[in-house]
Design an enzyme around this catalytic site. Structure first.
Site, PDB file in Angstrom:
ATOM      1  N   HIS A 131       0.817  44.179  47.169  1.00  0.00           N
ATOM      2  CA  HIS A 131       1.987  43.478  46.631  1.00  0.00           C
ATOM      3  C   HIS A 131       1.744  42.885  45.253  1.00  0.00           C
ATOM      4  O   HIS A 131       2.442  41.956  44.848  1.00  0.00           O
ATOM      5  CB  HIS A 131       2.425  42.373  47.610  1.00  0.00           C
ATOM      6  N   CYS A 197       9.403  45.384  24.096  1.00  0.00           N
ATOM      7  CA  CYS A 197      10.829  45.713  23.898  1.00  0.00           C
ATOM      8  C   CYS A 197      11.596  44.513  23.370  1.00  0.00           C
ATOM      9  O   CYS A 197      12.781  44.610  23.084  1.00  0.00           O
ATOM     10  CB  CYS A 197      11.439  46.238  25.204  1.00  0.00           C
TER      11      CYS A 197
HETATM   12  C1  BV8 Z   1      10.503  48.157  50.124  1.00  0.00           C
HETATM   13  C2  BV8 Z   1       4.921  39.484  47.238  1.00  0.00           C
HETATM   14  C3  BV8 Z   1      11.882  49.948  49.615  1.00  0.00           C
HETATM   15  C4  BV8 Z   1       5.658  38.431  46.495  1.00  0.00           C
HETATM   16  C5  BV8 Z   1       6.011  40.031  49.342  1.00  0.00           C
HETATM   17  C6  BV8 Z   1      14.540  45.944  57.941  1.00  0.00           C
HETATM   18  C7  BV8 Z   1      13.537  46.507  58.725  1.00  0.00           C
HETATM   19  C8  BV8 Z   1      12.342  46.926  58.156  1.00  0.00           C
HETATM   20  C9  BV8 Z   1      12.115  46.771  56.785  1.00  0.00           C
HETATM   21  C10 BV8 Z   1      13.109  46.192  56.024  1.00  0.00           C
HETATM   22  C11 BV8 Z   1      14.309  45.790  56.576  1.00  0.00           C
HETATM   23  N1  BV8 Z   1      15.071  45.262  55.594  1.00  0.00           N
HETATM   24  C12 BV8 Z   1      14.408  45.330  54.418  1.00  0.00           C
HETATM   25  C13 BV8 Z   1      13.222  45.914  54.657  1.00  0.00           C
HETATM   26  C14 BV8 Z   1      12.173  46.200  53.671  1.00  0.00           C
HETATM   27  C15 BV8 Z   1      11.380  44.948  53.361  1.00  0.00           C
HETATM   28  C16 BV8 Z   1      10.859  44.314  54.633  1.00  0.00           C
HETATM   29  O1  BV8 Z   1       9.876  44.765  55.206  1.00  0.00           O
HETATM   30  N2  BV8 Z   1      11.531  43.240  55.073  1.00  0.00           N
HETATM   31  C17 BV8 Z   1      11.077  42.541  56.265  1.00  0.00           C
HETATM   32  C18 BV8 Z   1      11.279  41.041  56.050  1.00  0.00           C
HETATM   33  C19 BV8 Z   1      11.874  43.039  57.456  1.00  0.00           C
HETATM   34  N3  BV8 Z   1      10.265  45.410  52.567  1.00  0.00           N
HETATM   35  C20 BV8 Z   1      10.418  45.518  51.243  1.00  0.00           C
HETATM   36  O2  BV8 Z   1      11.410  45.173  50.650  1.00  0.00           O
HETATM   37  C21 BV8 Z   1       9.266  46.155  50.515  1.00  0.00           C
HETATM   38  N4  BV8 Z   1       9.781  47.166  49.637  1.00  0.00           N
HETATM   39  O3  BV8 Z   1      10.722  48.345  51.284  1.00  0.00           O
HETATM   40  O4  BV8 Z   1      11.045  48.926  49.134  1.00  0.00           O
HETATM   41  C22 BV8 Z   1      12.448  50.662  48.468  1.00  0.00           C
HETATM   42  C23 BV8 Z   1      12.729  52.002  48.624  1.00  0.00           C
HETATM   43  C24 BV8 Z   1      13.276  52.707  47.581  1.00  0.00           C
HETATM   44  C25 BV8 Z   1      13.534  52.079  46.356  1.00  0.00           C
HETATM   45  C26 BV8 Z   1      13.234  50.722  46.207  1.00  0.00           C
HETATM   46  C27 BV8 Z   1      12.684  50.002  47.261  1.00  0.00           C
HETATM   47  C28 BV8 Z   1       8.544  45.149  49.631  1.00  0.00           C
HETATM   48  C29 BV8 Z   1       7.902  44.078  50.501  1.00  0.00           C
HETATM   49  C30 BV8 Z   1       7.018  43.194  49.640  1.00  0.00           C
HETATM   50  C31 BV8 Z   1       7.675  41.837  49.479  1.00  0.00           C
HETATM   51  N5  BV8 Z   1       6.751  40.957  48.760  1.00  0.00           N
HETATM   52  N6  BV8 Z   1       5.141  39.293  48.662  1.00  0.00           N
HETATM   53  C32 BV8 Z   1       5.150  37.062  46.838  1.00  0.00           C
HETATM   54  O5  BV8 Z   1       4.048  36.916  47.396  1.00  0.00           O
HETATM   55  O6  BV8 Z   1       5.893  36.112  46.536  1.00  0.00           O
HETATM   56  S1  BV8 Z   1       6.119  39.802  51.002  1.00  0.00           S
HETATM   57  C33 BV8 Z   1       5.340  38.341  51.489  1.00  0.00           C
HETATM   58  O7  BV8 Z   1       5.546  38.213  52.910  1.00  0.00           O
HETATM   59  C34 BV8 Z   1       3.831  38.391  51.406  1.00  0.00           C
HETATM   60  O8  BV8 Z   1       3.336  39.102  50.323  1.00  0.00           O
HETATM   61  C35 BV8 Z   1       3.400  39.069  52.655  1.00  0.00           C
HETATM   62  O9  BV8 Z   1       3.214  40.424  52.393  1.00  0.00           O
HETATM   63  C36 BV8 Z   1       4.611  39.050  53.505  1.00  0.00           C
HETATM   64  C37 BV8 Z   1       4.292  38.692  54.905  1.00  0.00           C
HETATM   65  O10 BV8 Z   1       3.789  37.408  54.932  1.00  0.00           O
HETATM   66  P1  BV8 Z   1       2.363  37.167  55.639  1.00  0.00           P
HETATM   67  O11 BV8 Z   1       1.292  37.464  54.665  1.00  0.00           O
HETATM   68  O12 BV8 Z   1       2.310  37.869  56.959  1.00  0.00           O
HETATM   69  O13 BV8 Z   1       2.437  35.632  55.825  1.00  0.00           O
HETATM   70  P2  BV8 Z   1       3.256  34.888  56.962  1.00  0.00           P
HETATM   71  O14 BV8 Z   1       3.480  33.478  56.526  1.00  0.00           O
HETATM   72  O15 BV8 Z   1       4.427  35.716  57.365  1.00  0.00           O
HETATM   73  O16 BV8 Z   1       2.251  34.899  58.177  1.00  0.00           O
HETATM   74  C38 BV8 Z   1       1.063  34.144  58.078  1.00  0.00           C
HETATM   75  C39 BV8 Z   1       0.324  34.490  59.346  1.00  0.00           C
HETATM   76  O17 BV8 Z   1      -0.945  33.879  59.280  1.00  0.00           O
HETATM   77  C40 BV8 Z   1       1.016  33.936  60.583  1.00  0.00           C
HETATM   78  O18 BV8 Z   1       0.947  34.923  61.593  1.00  0.00           O
HETATM   79  C41 BV8 Z   1       0.168  32.724  60.949  1.00  0.00           C
HETATM   80  O19 BV8 Z   1       0.119  32.550  62.362  1.00  0.00           O
HETATM   81  C42 BV8 Z   1      -1.187  33.151  60.455  1.00  0.00           C
HETATM   82  N7  BV8 Z   1      -2.080  32.057  60.061  1.00  0.00           N
HETATM   83  C43 BV8 Z   1      -1.754  30.857  59.496  1.00  0.00           C
HETATM   84  N8  BV8 Z   1      -2.890  30.165  59.236  1.00  0.00           N
HETATM   85  C44 BV8 Z   1      -3.931  30.952  59.615  1.00  0.00           C
HETATM   86  C45 BV8 Z   1      -3.418  32.157  60.135  1.00  0.00           C
HETATM   87  N9  BV8 Z   1      -4.212  33.142  60.599  1.00  0.00           N
HETATM   88  C46 BV8 Z   1      -5.537  32.944  60.536  1.00  0.00           C
HETATM   89  N10 BV8 Z   1      -6.103  31.810  60.046  1.00  0.00           N
HETATM   90  C47 BV8 Z   1      -5.333  30.797  59.577  1.00  0.00           C
HETATM   91  N11 BV8 Z   1      -5.899  29.677  59.095  1.00  0.00           N
HETATM   92 ZN    ZN Z   2       9.780  45.069  27.707  1.00  0.00          ZN
END
Ligand code: BV8
Ligand code: ZN
Length: 295
Positions: A131, A197
Site C-alpha cells: 500500500h 507539471c
Molecule cells: C482496489 C493505505 C480496485 C492508506 C489502505 C467489497 C468487497 C471486497 C472488496 C471491496 C469491496 N468494496 C471495495 C473493495 C475494494 C477495497 C476493499 O478491500 N475494501 C474493503 C474495506 C472491503 N480495496 C481497495 O479499494 C483496494 N484497491 O481494490 O482497487 C481497482 C480496480 C480497477 C481500477 C482501480 C481500482 C485498495 C486497498 C488499499 C487501501 N489503503 N491503506 C493508509 O494507510 O492510509 S487500507 C488500510 O486498511 C491499511 O493499509 C490496511 O491495509 C488496511 C487494513 O487495516 P489493518 O492493517 O488490518 O488494520 P486494522 O486496524 O484493520 O486491524 C488491526 C488488527 O491488528 C486487528 O485485527 C487487531 O486485533 C490487531 N492488533 C491490534 N493490536 C495488535 C494487534 N495484533 C497483534 N499485536 C497487537 N499489538
Molecule cells: Zn505533476
C-alpha cells in the site's frame, strides 16, 4: 483399543510445534497489518482505539476525498508522518528482519505505510510494500514520484502534531466537515504543487481505496507464489479484510500453506476461517509473540 489422542480440532498455539514447522519450511510469507506497529505507538485502523474509529476511512483515504478537500486529507497524512517518524520499530519488526536474513525463501508483504520495517533494516528485496509509503510523495495529476522524503512537516502549511488540531475539528472526526465542501480546510494555493507539471497537487504516495496497488509489486508477489508450494503464511496484526492484500491468505493456502494467525483478538478476523487443526493461532501482542515463535 488405544485411546485416540485428544488432538483438539482447533488451531495449535504450541510454540515448539510451530518451531518444528518453521525449521522444516523453505518458503514462507508474512502478511502484516497495523497491529504489528501498535506496540510502536501507532494507531490501528479498526481495532480498539483505531484511528478510523474517529475518522471515516472512506472519507479520508480515497482520491475522491482528496479532490474534495486536499488540505484535510493532507493534514491526516501529515499527522501520520509526524507520528511514524517519532515511533520506533518494535521487537516484532526486528524478528521479521532476522528471519528474512536467515531464510531467503521468506518474504514480508506489508499493508503498513509507516516505514518501520525499513527502519528495522528488513532486507528490501524480501519486503513488499502493498500500500505504498507515507514517505513517498506523488503528483495527483502526472507520474512524478519523490521517494524517501522524511521532511516533517512535508510542507509549511501541513504542520500538525495532534489529531485534535482544530482543523481536524471534532466535526471531522465524525466525517461531518468533509461533507461540507464549501470552505476547503487549506486553500489549494497554499498546498504543495508538482515541480514537473506545476499544476498538479502533490499527494502522499500511499494506495487509497479504489486505487490499484503497484503493479510491479503485485507481479513480484504473484511470481513468488507461482514459484512453487508455500509452507506457511503468518497473518500478523491485520483484520485481513482489505483486498487484494487479504487475498494472499487464500492464495498461499492454495499452494499448501499452513496459516499462523498472530493477533490480540481471536475473532472478527478475515483469516480466522482458515484455521484448522494443522494451523496456529497465537493470541496477543505481535511485539511479544514474534520474537518468541521466530527465535
Ligand atoms: C482496489 C493505505 C480496485 C492508506 C489502505 C467489497 C468487497 C471486497 C472488496 C471491496 C469491496 N468494496 C471495495 C473493495 C475494494 C477495497 C476493499 O478491500 N475494501 C474493503 C474495506 C472491503 N480495496 C481497495 O479499494 C483496494 N484497491 O481494490 O482497487 C481497482 C480496480 C480497477 C481500477 C482501480 C481500482 C485498495 C486497498 C488499499 C487501501 N489503503 N491503506 C493508509 O494507510 O492510509 S487500507 C488500510 O486498511 C491499511 O493499509 C490496511 O491495509 C488496511 C487494513 O487495516 P489493518 O492493517 O488490518 O488494520 P486494522 O486496524 O484493520 O486491524 C488491526 C488488527 O491488528 C486487528 O485485527 C487487531 O486485533 C490487531 N492488533 C491490534 N493490536 C495488535 C494487534 N495484533 C497483534 N499485536 C497487537 N499489538
Ligand atoms: Zn505533476
Amino acid at each position: 483399543a488405544s485411546s485416540t489422542s485428544s488432538k483438539p480440532c482447533g488451531p495449535s498455539s504450541d510454540i515448539e510445534e510451530f518451531g518444528r514447522l518453521l525449521i522444516s519450511s523453505k518458503r514462507i510469507l508474512a502478511l502484516c497489518g497495523a497491529g504489528l506497529s501498535a506496540a510502536s505507538g501507532l494507531d490501528t485502523f479498526r481495532g480498539a482505539g483505531g484511528m478510523w474509529k474517529n475518522y471515516d476511512a472512506m472519507e479520508l483515504a480515497t482520491p475522491e476525498a482528496f479532490s474534495r478537500d486536499p488540505g484535510l486529507v493532507w493534514l491526516f497524512y501529515s499527522y501520520r508522518r509526524h507520528k511514524a517518524l517519532r515511533a520506533s520499530p518494535n521487537p516484532g519488526h526486528y524478528a521479521l528482519t532476522e528471519l528474512s536474513k536467515i531464510m531467503p525463501g521468506f518474504i514480508t508483504l506489508t499493508q503498513n505505510v509507516d516505514g518501520l520495517h525499513q527502519r528495522a533494516n528488513h532486507p528490501r528485496e524480501q519486503l513488499k510494500l502493498l500500500h505504498g509509503s507515507l514517505f513517498d510523495i506523488k503528483c495527483f495529476s502526472c507520474n512524478y514520484l519523490q521517494q524517501n522524503n522524511y521532511d516533517d512537516p512535508f510542507h509549511p502549511s501541513l504542520s500538525i502534531d495532534s489529531p485534535t488540531d482544530d482543523r481536524l475539528a471534532p466535526s471531522v472526526l465524525s466525517g461531518a466537515a468533509v461533507l461540507d465542501h464549501s470552505t476547503p480546510t487549506i486553500p489549494p494555493s497554499d498546498l504543495p504543487h508538482c515541480p514537473t507539471c506545476t499544476t498538479g497537487l502533490l499527494r502522499p504516495g500511499v494506495v487509497w481505496f479504489n486505487e490499484m496497488l503497484p503493479q510491479n509489486t503485485l507481479n513480484e508477489v504473484d511470481s513468488f507464489i507461482d514459484d512453487g508450494p508455500i509452507d506457511l503464511i503468518m497473518v500478523i496484526g491485520t483484520t485481513a479484510k482489505v483486498y487484494p492484500a487479504a487475498g494472499y491468505v487464500s492464495q498461499a493456502r492454495g499452494r499448501g500453506a499452513k496459516v499462523a494467525l498472530i493477533n490480540t483478538e481471536a475473532d472478527d478476523l478475515g483469516a480466522i476461517g482458515y484455521l484448522g487443526k494443522d494451523d496456529f493461532l497465537f493470541q496477543g501482542d505481535s511485539a511479544k509473540i514474534l520474537p518468541e515463535i521466530l527465535k
